[in-house]
Design a protein around this motif. Structure first.
Motif, PDB file in Angstrom:
ATOM      1  N   ILE A 172       0.762  -1.230   0.070  1.00  0.00           N
ATOM      2  CA  ILE A 172       0.069  -0.046  -0.068  1.00  0.00           C
ATOM      3  C   ILE A 172       0.786   1.091   0.090  1.00  0.00           C
ATOM      4  CG2 ILE A 172      -1.715   1.150   1.124  1.00  0.00           C
ATOM      5  CD1 ILE A 172      -2.490  -1.367   2.451  1.00  0.00           C
ATOM      6  N   THR A 173       0.660   2.390  -0.838  1.00  0.00           N
ATOM      7  CA  THR A 173       1.337   3.419  -1.110  1.00  0.00           C
ATOM      8  C   THR A 173       0.400   4.617  -0.780  1.00  0.00           C
ATOM      9  OG1 THR A 173       3.085   2.392  -2.318  1.00  0.00           O
ATOM     10  CG2 THR A 173       3.047   4.552  -2.076  1.00  0.00           C
ATOM     11  N   ILE A 174       0.566   5.521   0.117  1.00  0.00           N
ATOM     12  CA  ILE A 174      -0.095   6.467   0.178  1.00  0.00           C
ATOM     13  C   ILE A 174       0.465   7.689  -0.426  1.00  0.00           C
ATOM     14  CG2 ILE A 174      -1.536   8.113   1.727  1.00  0.00           C
ATOM     15  CD1 ILE A 174      -0.613   4.777   2.640  1.00  0.00           C
ATOM     16  N   VAL A 175      -0.077   8.277  -1.715  1.00  0.00           N
ATOM     17  CA  VAL A 175       0.641   9.174  -2.403  1.00  0.00           C
ATOM     18  C   VAL A 175      -0.176  10.613  -2.609  1.00  0.00           C
ATOM     19  CG1 VAL A 175       2.257   7.592  -3.575  1.00  0.00           C
ATOM     20  CG2 VAL A 175      -0.160   8.390  -4.806  1.00  0.00           C
ATOM     21  N   ARG A 176       0.437  11.687  -3.063  1.00  0.00           N
ATOM     22  CA  ARG A 176      -0.202  12.995  -3.362  1.00  0.00           C
ATOM     23  C   ARG A 176      -1.304  12.835  -4.461  1.00  0.00           C
ATOM     24  NH1 ARG A 176       2.772  17.293  -6.358  1.00  0.00           N
ATOM     25  NH2 ARG A 176       4.491  16.168  -7.274  1.00  0.00           N
TER      26      ARG A 176
END
Length: 184
Positions: free
Chosen positions: A83-87
Motif C-alpha cells: 500500500i502506498t499513500i501518495v499525493r
C-alpha cells in the motif's frame, strides 16, 4: 582466484526489459539494482491488503491516492509496496510511477517477508527520505511504524497492536490499528 561482480540494473534497463516482455509472467521488483523475485501472496495477505486499502480510502477520501501493490520509482529501485499513500491528483502518475517526493507513507504487509521488510526495505525507504513507513506483521498481529528518516534508518520506531494512530502527513486523521490489521 577469479572474482566476479554482480551486474546492477538501472531503472531504465528494468523498464526496457518490461517493455520487451523479458519479465512477463514473473513477479519481480527492482531493489538496489537487482531484480528480485517476490514472494507469492497468500489469501490472508491479499485480504488484509484489500481491506486496508478500502479502509484508508474511506478515511482519507480525496486527500490522497491509495495505491495497492503498484511500483514506485526510486533512484536504483522500483519496489512494489503493498500500500502506498501518495499525493493527488492521480494524473500525476499517468506516465510515471510515484517518486519519493510524491509519497506520504508506505505500508508493507509481512508474512514470510517480515525480516526483509524490517531490514532491507526499511533501509531503502529511509535512504529516499520516505517520511513514514509502516509494516503489518501478520503472524504477531502488530503494526510497526517508522518515522523521521536519517540517512539509512528511521529514528523513531513505534509498535502497536491496538489504539488510534495519526499519520504524520494527516495529523487529524485517526486510524484504528485493529481495523487496519484486520482484528476487527
Amino acid at each position: 582466484m577469479t572474482t566476479y561482480s554482480l551486474m546492477k540494473w538501472t531503472v531504465e534497463d528494468y523498464h526496457r526489459m518490461i517493455k520487451a516482455g523479458i519479465l512477463d509472467n514473473r513477479h519481480v521488483e527492482l531493489l538496489k539494482g537487482e531484480i528480485i523475485e517476490m514472494s507469492p501472496e497468500g489469501t490472508f495477505h491479499r485480504f488484509l491488503n484489500h481491506r486496508g486499502v478500502k479502509y484508508l480510502r474511506s478515511i482519507l477520501g480525496n486527500e490522497a491516492e491509495i495505491m495497492e501493490s503498484h511500483p514506485i520509482t526510486l533512484l536504483d529501485s522500483e519496489p512494489e509496496p503493498d500500500i502506498t499513500i501518495v499525493r493527488t491528483p492521480d494524473t500525476l502518475y499517468l506516465n510515471r510511477h510515484p517518486y519519493p517526493e510524491d509519497i506520504y507513507w508506505i505500508i508493507e504487509i509481512a508474512d514470510s517477508t517480515l525480516n526483509k521488510d524490517l531490514t532491507e526495505k526499511k533501509t531503502l525507504y529511509a535512504q529516499f527520505n520516505i517520511s513514514e513507513y509502516w509494516v503489518i506483521d501478520i503472524q504477531n498481529k502488530m503494526l510497526y511504524i517508522f518515522q523521521n528518516p536519517q540517512v539509512n534508518d528511521y529514528q523513531i520506531t513505534k509498535i502497536h497492536q491496538e489504539g488510534v494512530i495519526n499519520p504524520l502527513t494527516f495529523p487529524k486523521v485517526e486510524i484504528d490499528v485493529k481495523k487496519l490489521i484486520a482484528l476487527e
